[in-house]
Design a protein around this motif. Structure first.
Motif, PDB file in Angstrom:
ATOM      1  N   GLY A  35     -43.581 -10.330  36.352  1.00 13.26           N
ATOM      2  CA  GLY A  35     -43.281 -11.831  35.749  1.00 13.26           C
ATOM      3  C   GLY A  35     -44.731 -12.416  35.397  1.00 13.26           C
ATOM      4  O   GLY A  35     -44.781 -13.273  34.675  1.00 13.26           O
ATOM      5  N   ALA A  36     -45.755 -11.943  36.239  1.00  5.14           N
ATOM      6  CA  ALA A  36     -47.064 -12.349  35.910  1.00  5.14           C
ATOM      7  C   ALA A  36     -47.709 -12.065  34.564  1.00  5.14           C
ATOM      8  O   ALA A  36     -48.855 -12.427  34.185  1.00  5.14           O
ATOM      9  CB  ALA A  36     -48.340 -11.906  37.218  1.00  5.14           C
ATOM     10  N   GLY A  37     -46.895 -11.079  33.830  1.00  2.99           N
ATOM     11  CA  GLY A  37     -47.459 -10.659  32.460  1.00  2.99           C
ATOM     12  C   GLY A  37     -48.190  -9.537  32.424  1.00  2.99           C
ATOM     13  O   GLY A  37     -47.611  -8.652  32.589  1.00  2.99           O
ATOM     14  N   GLY A  38     -49.294  -9.500  32.247  1.00  2.00           N
ATOM     15  CA  GLY A  38     -50.135  -8.279  32.042  1.00  2.00           C
ATOM     16  C   GLY A  38     -50.013  -8.090  30.309  1.00  2.00           C
ATOM     17  O   GLY A  38     -49.119  -8.847  29.839  1.00  2.00           O
ATOM     18  N   LYS A  39     -50.772  -7.070  30.218  1.00  2.00           N
ATOM     19  CA  LYS A  39     -50.883  -6.982  28.640  1.00  2.00           C
ATOM     20  C   LYS A  39     -49.582  -6.084  27.866  1.00  2.00           C
ATOM     21  O   LYS A  39     -49.473  -6.132  26.710  1.00  2.00           O
ATOM     22  CB  LYS A  39     -52.362  -6.445  28.189  1.00  2.00           C
ATOM     23  N   ARG A  40     -49.066  -5.283  28.940  1.00  7.07           N
ATOM     24  CA  ARG A  40     -47.905  -4.521  28.462  1.00  7.07           C
ATOM     25  C   ARG A  40     -48.524  -3.514  27.387  1.00  7.07           C
ATOM     26  O   ARG A  40     -47.737  -3.199  26.240  1.00  7.07           O
ATOM     27  CB  ARG A  40     -46.723  -5.233  27.753  1.00  7.07           C
ATOM     28  N   ILE A  41     -49.861  -3.017  27.479  1.00  5.12           N
ATOM     29  CA  ILE A  41     -50.307  -2.232  26.431  1.00  5.12           C
ATOM     30  C   ILE A  41     -49.594  -0.910  26.626  1.00  5.12           C
ATOM     31  O   ILE A  41     -49.206  -0.273  25.378  1.00  5.12           O
ATOM     32  CB  ILE A  41     -51.745  -1.960  26.779  1.00  5.12           C
ATOM     33  N   ARG A  42     -49.229  -0.428  27.549  1.00  4.86           N
ATOM     34  CA  ARG A  42     -48.601   0.953  27.718  1.00  4.86           C
ATOM     35  C   ARG A  42     -47.233   1.070  27.283  1.00  4.86           C
ATOM     36  O   ARG A  42     -46.975   2.218  26.242  1.00  4.86           O
ATOM     37  CB  ARG A  42     -48.632   1.583  29.124  1.00  4.86           C
ATOM     38  N   PRO A  43     -46.368   0.322  27.343  1.00  7.19           N
ATOM     39  CA  PRO A  43     -44.974   0.295  26.766  1.00  7.19           C
ATOM     40  C   PRO A  43     -45.158   0.081  25.258  1.00  7.19           C
ATOM     41  O   PRO A  43     -44.496   0.727  24.451  1.00  7.19           O
ATOM     42  CB  PRO A  43     -44.253  -0.891  27.243  1.00  7.19           C
ATOM     43  N   LEU A  44     -46.042  -0.829  24.755  1.00  9.13           N
ATOM     44  CA  LEU A  44     -46.435  -0.887  23.396  1.00  9.13           C
ATOM     45  C   LEU A  44     -46.878   0.274  22.874  1.00  9.13           C
ATOM     46  O   LEU A  44     -46.644   0.536  21.657  1.00  9.13           O
ATOM     47  CB  LEU A  44     -47.656  -1.939  23.242  1.00  9.13           C
ATOM     48  N   LEU A  45     -47.652   1.130  23.360  1.00 12.68           N
ATOM     49  CA  LEU A  45     -48.230   2.553  22.865  1.00 12.68           C
ATOM     50  C   LEU A  45     -46.923   3.477  22.584  1.00 12.68           C
ATOM     51  O   LEU A  45     -46.928   3.977  21.565  1.00 12.68           O
ATOM     52  CB  LEU A  45     -49.016   3.314  23.731  1.00 12.68           C
ATOM     53  N   THR A  46     -45.717   3.267  23.485  1.00 10.75           N
ATOM     54  CA  THR A  46     -44.982   4.055  23.343  1.00 10.75           C
ATOM     55  C   THR A  46     -43.870   3.667  22.088  1.00 10.75           C
ATOM     56  O   THR A  46     -43.642   4.476  21.254  1.00 10.75           O
ATOM     57  CB  THR A  46     -44.186   4.191  24.654  1.00 10.75           C
ATOM     58  N   LEU A  47     -43.741   2.249  22.013  1.00 13.77           N
ATOM     59  CA  LEU A  47     -42.920   1.902  20.998  1.00 13.77           C
ATOM     60  C   LEU A  47     -43.692   2.177  19.652  1.00 13.77           C
ATOM     61  O   LEU A  47     -43.173   2.571  18.515  1.00 13.77           O
ATOM     62  CB  LEU A  47     -42.721   0.391  21.109  1.00 13.77           C
ATOM     63  N   ALA A  48     -44.728   2.148  19.521  1.00  7.68           N
ATOM     64  CA  ALA A  48     -45.558   2.235  18.378  1.00  7.68           C
ATOM     65  C   ALA A  48     -45.642   3.383  17.838  1.00  7.68           C
ATOM     66  O   ALA A  48     -45.501   3.714  16.729  1.00  7.68           O
ATOM     67  CB  ALA A  48     -47.206   1.490  18.582  1.00  7.68           C
ATOM     68  N   ALA A  49     -46.070   4.365  18.984  1.00  5.58           N
ATOM     69  CA  ALA A  49     -46.003   5.847  18.373  1.00  5.58           C
ATOM     70  C   ALA A  49     -44.821   6.424  17.800  1.00  5.58           C
ATOM     71  O   ALA A  49     -44.580   7.114  17.047  1.00  5.58           O
ATOM     72  CB  ALA A  49     -46.084   6.744  19.721  1.00  5.58           C
ATOM     73  N   ALA A  50     -43.497   6.167  18.541  1.00  3.94           N
ATOM     74  CA  ALA A  50     -41.974   6.018  17.921  1.00  3.94           C
ATOM     75  C   ALA A  50     -42.238   5.564  16.481  1.00  3.94           C
ATOM     76  O   ALA A  50     -41.582   6.166  15.478  1.00  3.94           O
ATOM     77  CB  ALA A  50     -41.199   5.926  18.869  1.00  3.94           C
ATOM     78  N   GLY A  51     -42.520   4.337  16.572  1.00  2.00           N
ATOM     79  CA  GLY A  51     -42.455   3.661  15.348  1.00  2.00           C
ATOM     80  C   GLY A  51     -43.043   4.258  13.958  1.00  2.00           C
ATOM     81  O   GLY A  51     -42.512   4.075  12.867  1.00  2.00           O
ATOM     82  N   LEU A  52     -44.200   4.960  14.268  1.00  2.00           N
ATOM     83  CA  LEU A  52     -44.990   5.540  13.237  1.00  2.00           C
ATOM     84  C   LEU A  52     -43.895   6.654  12.640  1.00  2.00           C
ATOM     85  O   LEU A  52     -44.273   6.719  11.249  1.00  2.00           O
ATOM     86  CB  LEU A  52     -45.979   6.484  13.914  1.00  2.00           C
ATOM     87  N   TYR A  53     -42.982   7.277  13.188  1.00  2.00           N
ATOM     88  CA  TYR A  53     -42.199   8.025  12.403  1.00  2.00           C
ATOM     89  C   TYR A  53     -40.623   7.369  12.350  1.00  2.00           C
ATOM     90  O   TYR A  53     -39.739   8.241  12.005  1.00  2.00           O
ATOM     91  CB  TYR A  53     -41.806   9.440  13.538  1.00  2.00           C
ATOM     92  N   GLY A  54     -40.766   6.171  12.210  1.00  2.00           N
ATOM     93  CA  GLY A  54     -39.440   5.593  11.809  1.00  2.00           C
ATOM     94  C   GLY A  54     -38.389   5.793  12.651  1.00  2.00           C
ATOM     95  O   GLY A  54     -36.955   5.470  12.469  1.00  2.00           O
ATOM     96  N   TYR A  55     -38.663   5.942  13.891  1.00  2.00           N
ATOM     97  CA  TYR A  55     -37.602   6.187  14.996  1.00  2.00           C
ATOM     98  C   TYR A  55     -36.559   5.094  15.135  1.00  2.00           C
ATOM     99  O   TYR A  55     -37.097   3.828  15.248  1.00  2.00           O
ATOM    100  CB  TYR A  55     -38.201   6.392  16.432  1.00  2.00           C
ATOM    101  N   ASP A  56     -35.325   5.133  15.055  1.00  2.00           N
ATOM    102  CA  ASP A  56     -34.313   4.080  15.416  1.00  2.00           C
ATOM    103  C   ASP A  56     -33.431   4.341  16.498  1.00  2.00           C
ATOM    104  O   ASP A  56     -32.437   3.530  16.455  1.00  2.00           O
ATOM    105  CB  ASP A  56     -33.811   3.518  14.189  1.00  2.00           C
ATOM    106  N   GLY A  57     -33.731   5.141  17.303  1.00  2.00           N
ATOM    107  CA  GLY A  57     -32.801   5.555  18.523  1.00  2.00           C
ATOM    108  C   GLY A  57     -32.942   4.550  19.700  1.00  2.00           C
ATOM    109  O   GLY A  57     -33.676   3.414  19.554  1.00  2.00           O
ATOM    110  N   GLU A  58     -32.709   4.673  20.654  1.00  2.00           N
ATOM    111  CA  GLU A  58     -32.841   3.982  22.051  1.00  2.00           C
ATOM    112  C   GLU A  58     -33.676   4.470  23.031  1.00  2.00           C
ATOM    113  O   GLU A  58     -34.021   4.008  23.983  1.00  2.00           O
ATOM    114  CB  GLU A  58     -31.442   3.643  22.740  1.00  2.00           C
ATOM    115  N   HIS A  59     -34.154   5.770  22.892  1.00  2.00           N
ATOM    116  CA  HIS A  59     -34.817   6.652  23.901  1.00  2.00           C
ATOM    117  C   HIS A  59     -36.366   5.951  23.855  1.00  2.00           C
ATOM    118  O   HIS A  59     -36.989   5.848  25.223  1.00  2.00           O
ATOM    119  CB  HIS A  59     -35.115   8.021  23.523  1.00  2.00           C
ATOM    120  N   ASP A  60     -36.875   5.510  23.003  1.00  2.00           N
ATOM    121  CA  ASP A  60     -38.372   4.917  23.012  1.00  2.00           C
ATOM    122  C   ASP A  60     -38.403   3.602  23.879  1.00  2.00           C
ATOM    123  O   ASP A  60     -39.367   3.379  24.727  1.00  2.00           O
ATOM    124  CB  ASP A  60     -38.921   4.376  21.429  1.00  2.00           C
TER     125      ASP A  60
END
Lengths: 310, 310
Positions: free
Chosen positions: A29-54
């Protein structure tokens, strides 16, 4: 990221032990930058991924990160994290150790749901490398002869391994080629090293991430500025490091003395340059990846990591 | 078991952090009963399994167990385990936390090698349930009103979950039917509960497992004998438990006072009966399994767990 945050909130519940979501919520709840999950979503997004695993893997990565933070605060005996008292202070070391274990196990459950043995292999390997990096850091603590090479090995473990795994698994679920997965891995690795070096510098110069300025010095940590300063120091300066780092005897006013030594040898400037070099290295890896707006965002993210150093 | 021991020795190595095998070898070298990996091998052996995955999973299970021991000793601030000083005393709490994390990650790497998502799901779930059980135990510590039902929930988590997972995954890799896997799971669960209740009793009556007699009392733990004694106590006895368990103020001579209260209410005898009931429950589950010499050994193993209570 909303879906990731929602999944994190759902999966940190525990019917049997209500203290688990209390402790986890305090930290997450204190936040943090959430950089790591963002990296996963972005890497999947690079290839137009639209499933739920990311989303599952992004939450996994944040759970692993949160588990290591809980254990780190016990190991470092820290009292502040993200601008709040640490969980080990609010509850106790026991809760921090066990809730960390719980989140770690939960992260593996989420990975299993993503259904790829290769993804599991990458993340299990990252978890082992993180622990190795932390143990190595512990073993060289107080040793003034620690070379810069060992520092990089520690950082590759404790920080960069999870960045690299986060980008890799994002690409993997989205069906990226082997060549691209390697580039994503290298991007995450260089970004993680830049991130940690920036963290070392911000601990000395102050910032808004909610830690106390000079914490690393107080704990006698061998950060990159300290390792370079030791190498450049004359006999008198060296005896200062021997007391502070070698014997762990922090005294009031040490931060100013250290800043004086850094200034005399131009240390912070060379360390800043090294951080920017790793950023450039990370950005160079992006060049072979699909030229999309997300690639531009990954490029900007690398700049962001060191932006507060300018 | 030789193959399991060899695999454990190989996989606890760490090129980057030599302290990891030192700490692990200290604990694993001290022996221990190796009941959990034996359960995996035996469950696979029931179906004549002759592949290599059972050995990997047996080592996995022992790694998870060792990781929890390292963390438990930090949580309990113990100073002896298996007749040797604990790792947190020989090195430090930091090493115990981080080496535990490393072994935990290593165990997941080994599981991935076994190549079954269902196996991974069972073991990841067990790891989460173990941590939940430990956190629940922490949350009810010092609470004299804790019912026996909560005790069983804690034990199902911290002890029985890994026993049950160990037998289940052994059956799974060997191709056991769903009906058999359920029976194996129930056998492990009941065996684990019997094992923990026996452990509670042996802490009071002394044994050869290398713990100090009365450790649980000194730590103010809510064991099954203590919970039953509290329920049976008169006002004067209750004030003893309030000091010892409720406020955690152990005094010289408390072990004898507690043994007196147990004797007055015949507590140890009823607890012993409960342990034997769980053994019988475990053995009943075996009846539908293939009638082989290994099934007889699993039957005997359940007797062995409580044999020192006779």
């Amino acid at each position: 990221m909303n879906a990731v945050n929602h999944l994190i909130a759902t999966r940190m519940e525990s019917e049997n032990a209500p203290r688990i979501p209390e402790v986890t919520a305090h930290l997450i709840g204190a936040g943090g930058k959430r950089i790591r999950p963002l990296l996963t979503l972005a890497a999947a997004g690079l290839y137009g991924y639209d499933g739920e695993h990311d989303v599952k893997l992004a939450a996994t990565v944040e759970f692993i990160h949160t588990a290591t933070l809980l254990h780190d605060d016990v190991v470092d005996e820290s009292d502040q994290r993200r601008g709040r008292p640490t969980a080990n202070l609010l509850w106790d070391n026991q809760s921090s150790v066990l809730v960390g274990d719980y989140l770690f196990a939960r992260s593996f459950q989420l990975m299993v749901e993503a259904g790829s043995l290769r993804v599991l292999d990458i993340l299990a390997n990252a978890a082992a490398v993180i622990a190795e990096g932390e143990v190595l850091q512990l073993s060289v603590a107080r040793n003034l002869a620690t070379p810069e090479e060992t520092y990089i090995r520690v950082v590759r473990g404790k920080t960069a391994a999870l960045f690299a795994a986060a980008t890799q698994v994002g690409g993997l679920v989205a069906g990226a080629s082997e060549r691209d997965i390697t580039a994503l891995c290298n991007y995450g690795d260089a970004l993680g090293i830049a991130f940690q070096i920036a963290d070392d510098l911000l601990d000395l110069t102050g910032d808004d991430i909610g830690k106390n300025t000079g914490d690393d010095l107080r704990e006698g940590k061998l950060t990159l500025p300290v390792i370079r300063a030791i190498a450049a120091s004359d006999a008198q300066e060296r005896s200062f490091w021997e007391r502070l780092i070698g014997r762990g005897r922090y005294q009031e006013g040490d931060l100013d003395i250290a800043l004086g030594i850094f200034a005399r040898h131009d240390i912070l400037e060379t360390v800043r340059t090294t951080a920017f070099d790793y950023v450039a290295k990370a950005q160079a890896e992006l060049e072979i990846l699909p030229d999309t707006p997300i690639r531009a965002e990954l490029h900007d993210l690398a700049d962001f990591v060191v932006s507060r150093l300018r």
